[in-house]
Write a protein that holds these residues in place. Structure first.
Motif, PDB file in Angstrom:
ATOM      1  N   VAL A   1       0.757  -1.129  -0.092  1.00 21.53           N
ATOM      2  CA  VAL A   1      -0.079  -0.073  -0.088  1.00 21.53           C
ATOM      3  C   VAL A   1       1.002   1.135  -0.143  1.00 21.53           C
ATOM      4  O   VAL A   1       0.719   2.146  -0.514  1.00 21.53           O
ATOM      5  CB  VAL A   1      -1.198  -0.081   0.996  1.00 21.53           C
ATOM      6  CG1 VAL A   1      -1.761   1.147   1.279  1.00 21.53           C
ATOM      7  CG2 VAL A   1      -1.881  -1.202   1.016  1.00 21.53           C
ATOM      8  N   PHE A   2       1.860   1.353   0.792  1.00 19.88           N
ATOM      9  CA  PHE A   2       2.701   2.310   1.017  1.00 19.88           C
ATOM     10  C   PHE A   2       3.448   2.619  -0.433  1.00 19.88           C
ATOM     11  O   PHE A   2       3.383   3.888  -0.885  1.00 19.88           O
ATOM     12  CB  PHE A   2       3.981   2.111   1.927  1.00 19.88           C
ATOM     13  CG  PHE A   2       5.248   3.147   2.155  1.00 19.88           C
ATOM     14  CD1 PHE A   2       4.660   4.443   2.282  1.00 19.88           C
ATOM     15  CD2 PHE A   2       6.154   2.873   1.585  1.00 19.88           C
ATOM     16  CE1 PHE A   2       5.859   5.421   2.348  1.00 19.88           C
ATOM     17  CE2 PHE A   2       7.503   3.804   1.399  1.00 19.88           C
ATOM     18  CZ  PHE A   2       7.227   4.819   1.785  1.00 19.88           C
ATOM     19  N   ASN A   3       4.046   1.600  -1.129  1.00 21.85           N
ATOM     20  CA  ASN A   3       4.351   1.779  -2.412  1.00 21.85           C
ATOM     21  C   ASN A   3       3.718   2.506  -3.540  1.00 21.85           C
ATOM     22  O   ASN A   3       4.154   2.893  -4.730  1.00 21.85           O
ATOM     23  CB  ASN A   3       5.366   0.759  -2.751  1.00 21.85           C
ATOM     24  CG  ASN A   3       6.635   0.589  -2.251  1.00 21.85           C
ATOM     25  OD1 ASN A   3       7.653   1.380  -2.682  1.00 21.85           O
ATOM     26  ND2 ASN A   3       6.859   0.007  -0.931  1.00 21.85           N
ATOM     27  N   LEU A   4       2.447   2.024  -3.301  1.00 20.11           N
ATOM     28  CA  LEU A   4       1.377   2.433  -4.495  1.00 20.11           C
ATOM     29  C   LEU A   4       0.921   3.943  -4.406  1.00 20.11           C
ATOM     30  O   LEU A   4       0.309   4.386  -5.023  1.00 20.11           O
ATOM     31  CB  LEU A   4       0.028   1.500  -4.406  1.00 20.11           C
ATOM     32  CG  LEU A   4       0.348   0.058  -4.845  1.00 20.11           C
ATOM     33  CD1 LEU A   4      -0.866  -0.657  -4.524  1.00 20.11           C
ATOM     34  CD2 LEU A   4       0.627   0.026  -6.340  1.00 20.11           C
ATOM     35  N   LEU A   5       1.665   4.622  -3.132  1.00 18.26           N
ATOM     36  CA  LEU A   5       1.234   5.999  -3.081  1.00 18.26           C
ATOM     37  C   LEU A   5       1.947   6.754  -4.460  1.00 18.26           C
ATOM     38  O   LEU A   5       2.957   6.518  -4.702  1.00 18.26           O
ATOM     39  CB  LEU A   5       1.864   6.623  -1.821  1.00 18.26           C
ATOM     40  CG  LEU A   5       1.227   6.050  -0.273  1.00 18.26           C
ATOM     41  CD1 LEU A   5       1.878   6.733   0.510  1.00 18.26           C
ATOM     42  CD2 LEU A   5      -0.239   6.693  -0.322  1.00 18.26           C
ATOM     43  N   PRO A   6       1.115   7.526  -5.007  1.00 21.87           N
ATOM     44  CA  PRO A   6       1.910   8.252  -6.431  1.00 21.87           C
ATOM     45  C   PRO A   6       2.686   9.416  -5.806  1.00 21.87           C
ATOM     46  O   PRO A   6       2.496  10.650  -6.439  1.00 21.87           O
ATOM     47  CB  PRO A   6       0.461   8.843  -6.986  1.00 21.87           C
ATOM     48  CG  PRO A   6      -0.363   9.147  -5.983  1.00 21.87           C
ATOM     49  CD  PRO A   6      -0.128   7.963  -4.708  1.00 21.87           C
ATOM     50  N   ILE A   7       3.493   8.972  -5.231  1.00 27.05           N
ATOM     51  CA  ILE A   7       4.819  10.118  -4.673  1.00 27.05           C
ATOM     52  C   ILE A   7       5.840   9.726  -5.606  1.00 27.05           C
ATOM     53  O   ILE A   7       6.538   8.455  -4.858  1.00 27.05           O
ATOM     54  CB  ILE A   7       4.671  10.322  -3.331  1.00 27.05           C
ATOM     55  CG1 ILE A   7       3.620  10.666  -2.810  1.00 27.05           C
ATOM     56  CG2 ILE A   7       5.983  11.264  -3.083  1.00 27.05           C
ATOM     57  CD1 ILE A   7       3.498  10.614  -1.161  1.00 27.05           C
TER      58      ILE A   7
ATOM     59  N   ILE B   1      -2.572   4.946   4.956  1.00 28.11           N
ATOM     60  CA  ILE B   1      -2.187   3.525   4.825  1.00 28.11           C
ATOM     61  C   ILE B   1      -2.883   2.882   5.564  1.00 28.11           C
ATOM     62  O   ILE B   1      -3.620   1.634   5.233  1.00 28.11           O
ATOM     63  CB  ILE B   1      -0.656   3.312   5.009  1.00 28.11           C
ATOM     64  CG1 ILE B   1       0.063   3.889   3.710  1.00 28.11           C
ATOM     65  CG2 ILE B   1      -0.247   1.815   4.963  1.00 28.11           C
ATOM     66  CD1 ILE B   1       1.662   3.850   3.953  1.00 28.11           C
ATOM     67  N   TRP B   2      -3.208   2.897   6.918  1.00 29.60           N
ATOM     68  CA  TRP B   2      -3.348   2.156   7.822  1.00 29.60           C
ATOM     69  C   TRP B   2      -4.902   1.491   7.681  1.00 29.60           C
ATOM     70  O   TRP B   2      -5.107   0.113   7.715  1.00 29.60           O
ATOM     71  CB  TRP B   2      -3.182   2.480   9.244  1.00 29.60           C
ATOM     72  CG  TRP B   2      -3.493   1.544  10.332  1.00 29.60           C
ATOM     73  CD1 TRP B   2      -4.339   1.641  11.355  1.00 29.60           C
ATOM     74  CD2 TRP B   2      -2.638   0.374  10.518  1.00 29.60           C
ATOM     75  NE1 TRP B   2      -4.054   0.359  12.199  1.00 29.60           N
ATOM     76  CE2 TRP B   2      -3.159  -0.274  11.827  1.00 29.60           C
ATOM     77  CE3 TRP B   2      -1.575  -0.160   9.861  1.00 29.60           C
ATOM     78  CZ2 TRP B   2      -2.700  -1.655  12.250  1.00 29.60           C
ATOM     79  CZ3 TRP B   2      -1.207  -1.502  10.367  1.00 29.60           C
ATOM     80  CH2 TRP B   2      -1.745  -2.060  11.517  1.00 29.60           C
ATOM     81  N   PRO B   3      -5.945   2.371   7.341  1.00 26.35           N
ATOM     82  CA  PRO B   3      -7.170   1.887   6.995  1.00 26.35           C
ATOM     83  C   PRO B   3      -7.289   0.887   5.785  1.00 26.35           C
ATOM     84  O   PRO B   3      -7.991  -0.094   5.752  1.00 26.35           O
ATOM     85  CB  PRO B   3      -8.093   3.057   6.657  1.00 26.35           C
ATOM     86  CG  PRO B   3      -7.450   4.285   7.417  1.00 26.35           C
ATOM     87  CD  PRO B   3      -5.890   3.829   7.408  1.00 26.35           C
ATOM     88  N   VAL B   4      -6.363   1.148   4.884  1.00 27.04           N
ATOM     89  CA  VAL B   4      -6.382   0.214   3.534  1.00 27.04           C
ATOM     90  C   VAL B   4      -6.045  -1.053   3.994  1.00 27.04           C
ATOM     91  O   VAL B   4      -6.208  -1.987   3.841  1.00 27.04           O
ATOM     92  CB  VAL B   4      -5.509   0.980   2.375  1.00 27.04           C
ATOM     93  CG1 VAL B   4      -5.484  -0.040   1.446  1.00 27.04           C
ATOM     94  CG2 VAL B   4      -6.253   2.272   2.133  1.00 27.04           C
ATOM     95  N   VAL B   5      -4.610  -1.132   4.776  1.00 22.50           N
ATOM     96  CA  VAL B   5      -4.184  -2.323   5.305  1.00 22.50           C
ATOM     97  C   VAL B   5      -5.070  -3.052   5.907  1.00 22.50           C
ATOM     98  O   VAL B   5      -5.297  -4.415   5.886  1.00 22.50           O
ATOM     99  CB  VAL B   5      -2.837  -2.035   5.972  1.00 22.50           C
ATOM    100  CG1 VAL B   5      -2.296  -3.294   6.636  1.00 22.50           C
ATOM    101  CG2 VAL B   5      -1.856  -1.348   5.279  1.00 22.50           C
TER     102      VAL B   5
END
Length: 205
Positions: A137-143, A188-192
């Motif tokens: 999830v973290f790595n899918l952030l568009p940053i 991130i946390w809610p998605v995880v």
């Protein structure tokens, strides 16, 4: 669970993530990672002092609800890919997808009665599931330079992707600023948690 074990679990998730990038790039026409010795599960090839050791360690020590970081990026020459723009999307998705698939595989272990009888085994598997989901999830952030940005660049028209890529020198500043504001944990946390529940794992909030 002790600090060293948590870091080891996280590090293994990172290795899977980076290996997937290199493997997909190789299959799509770029052998850079293979020639540079990065298409390997050897952890020493993937260590990034800040992203693999320092940041996860700080997050563990400060009892952050989310453990994340990164490894030394696997080198990919997108111009070597058979279809560079489309290939960028698949290479970008490879790491997160590998982590999610591994989390799914790990969740199946929690169906084994013998494993459920061991608190340590359940704890290790559950932590590994969390580490893989968080990393995905973290790595899918568009940053930039996170994987989500590679996917975004592949989807955007060429002129917009060029402008978007200009953010990359400031990417880590943005990430650390969001981290300082606790925004990344909030995102991130809610998605995880949602993904974990789909796998039948309840981390709690």
């Amino acid at each position: 669970m002790n600090l060293l074990l948590n870091l080891s679990i996280f590090f293994f998730a990172v290795i899977i993530h980076e290996y997937a990038h290199g493997w997909v790039a190789w299959k799509l026409g770029d052998s850079t990672a293979r020639f540079m010795g990065r298409l390997t599960l050897n952890p020493l090839a993937h260590i990034d002092p800040i992203g693999t050791i320092f940041l996860p360690l700080i997050l563990l020590i400060t009892h952050s609800p989310v453990l994340f970081g990164w490894a030394k990026p696997v080198p990919v020459d997108f111009f070597n890919l058979k279809n560079p723009k489309q290939g960028m999307i698949w290479v970008g998705l490879a790491g997160p997808v590998a982590n999610i698939l591994f989390a799914i595989a790990l969740s199946l272990l929690l169906k084994i009665p013998l494993l459920l009888a061991s608190y340590l085994a359940v704890s290790v598997v559950t932590t590994a599931i969390m580490a893989n989901l968080v990393l995905a999830v973290f790595n899918l952030l568009p940053i930039p330079p996170l994987d989500g940005s590679r996917v975004m660049m592949g989807l955007l028209p060429y002129n917009l992707s060029v402008e978007y890529a200009k953010i990359e020198p400031y990417g880590f500043i943005i990430i650390f600023a969001l981290l300082w504001m606790n925004a990344i944990n909030t995102i991130i946390w809610p998605v995880v948690i949602s993904l974990a529940r789909l796998l039948g794992v309840n981390f709690g909030m």
